[in-house]
Design a protein around this motif. Structure first.
Motif, PDB file in Angstrom:
ATOM      1  N   SER A  85       1.240  -1.043   0.088  1.00 30.57           N
ATOM      2  CA  SER A  85      -0.213  -0.041   0.037  1.00 30.57           C
ATOM      3  C   SER A  85       0.618   1.069   0.078  1.00 30.57           C
ATOM      4  O   SER A  85       2.026   1.463   0.887  1.00 30.57           O
ATOM      5  N   SER A  86       0.415   2.312  -0.806  1.00 34.28           N
ATOM      6  CA  SER A  86       1.165   3.391  -1.072  1.00 34.28           C
ATOM      7  C   SER A  86       0.466   4.296   0.032  1.00 34.28           C
ATOM      8  O   SER A  86      -0.753   4.762  -0.362  1.00 34.28           O
ATOM      9  N   PHE A  87       0.893   5.342   0.560  1.00 37.53           N
ATOM     10  CA  PHE A  87       0.399   7.254   1.186  1.00 37.53           C
ATOM     11  C   PHE A  87       0.795   8.323   1.031  1.00 37.53           C
ATOM     12  O   PHE A  87       2.223   7.813   0.648  1.00 37.53           O
ATOM     13  N   ALA A  88       0.173   9.231   0.878  1.00 38.18           N
ATOM     14  CA  ALA A  88       1.631  10.517   0.861  1.00 38.18           C
ATOM     15  C   ALA A  88       0.424  11.521   2.031  1.00 38.18           C
ATOM     16  O   ALA A  88      -0.400  10.638   2.789  1.00 38.18           O
ATOM     17  N   ARG A  89       1.658  12.184   1.565  1.00 34.97           N
ATOM     18  CA  ARG A  89       1.229  12.746   3.482  1.00 34.97           C
ATOM     19  C   ARG A  89       1.155  14.408   2.905  1.00 34.97           C
ATOM     20  O   ARG A  89       2.388  14.625   2.032  1.00 34.97           O
TER      21      ARG A  89
END
Length: 221
Positions: free
Chosen positions: A170-174
């Motif tokens: 899973s990939s995430f951005a902040r």
């Protein structure tokens, strides 16, 4: 090794030209799929997950370690896989070398599993991996992200394989204090990340057959 069809250099060249055209088309198609992947809408993560790390309990935002992008490799190590998944181990052998390069591209890459942190640390030392590995415990993180991926019914709890320990990424951005989920894939969706599979696909016999117990953990061959 069984004998394959032999031919002249001219025959090889003619066949290769057809193959090269197909490979170039596959590369262009891969570039287009990448654009589609990056065009997915970002979904805010509003649930407060807590993770156990070697520097204390952290939130999902804190796992970014000061960077704006985070990739989490869901590693099958937990109540249903207490010895650790051979496939996840095999893939991680191929991924750990990428960690410092990703860090210099503003991407933090970590592993996450349900087993207790001391168990994960022991496993990491066994293979000499220099990578952050956090414990999910029962924080619901895996359950939530497998549910949104619409994992097939036959892979859900109560069947042979516990969905909470399915091989996934899973990939995430902040952005500021906000965290967004951007992408997830599971099972064979992670396969392209494994350099060994890609090399075998270019070896004379490919991935071969008759290797029912392969891959193994590299200290068990």
């Amino acid at each position: 090794m069984p004998m394959h069809d032999a031919g002249t250099r001219e025959q090889w060249r003619a066949a290769y030209e057809k193959l090269r055209a197909a490979e170039k088309e596959l590369t262009r198609r891969g570039d287009e799929v990448t654009r589609q992947r990056q065009a997915l809408p970002w979904v805010p993560v509003t649930k407060e997950y807590r993770f156990h790390t070697n520097t204390g309990e952290k939130t999902l935002a804190e796992l970014f370690d000061g960077r704006s992008q985070l990739i989490i490799r869901h590693f099958m190590h937990g109540p249903k896989t207490p010895e650790g998944c051979s496939g996840c181990t095999f893939e991680t052998d191929n991924l750990v070398g990428a960690v410092p390069h990703l860090a210099h591209r503003d991407v933090t890459f970590i592993l996450a599993s349900r087993s207790p942190l001391p168990v994960l640390n022991d496993y990491k030392r066994r293979f000499g991996w220099d990578i952050e590995w956090v414990s999910l415990g029962d924080n619901g993180f895996n359950e939530d992200f497998y549910e949104l991926m619409h994992v097939p019914t036959e892979r859900r709890p109560g069947n042979m394989l516990d969905v909470m320990e399915l091989m996934a990424l899973s990939s995430f951005a902040r952005v500021g204090d906000s965290v967004f989920h951007t992408y997830s894939t599971y099972d064979r969706g992670t396969e392209v990340l494994n350099a060994t599979w890609q090399l075998l696909d270019r070896a004379p016999l490919g991935r071969g057959t008759g290797f029912d117990d392969w891959p193994r953990k590299r200290d068990e061959y």
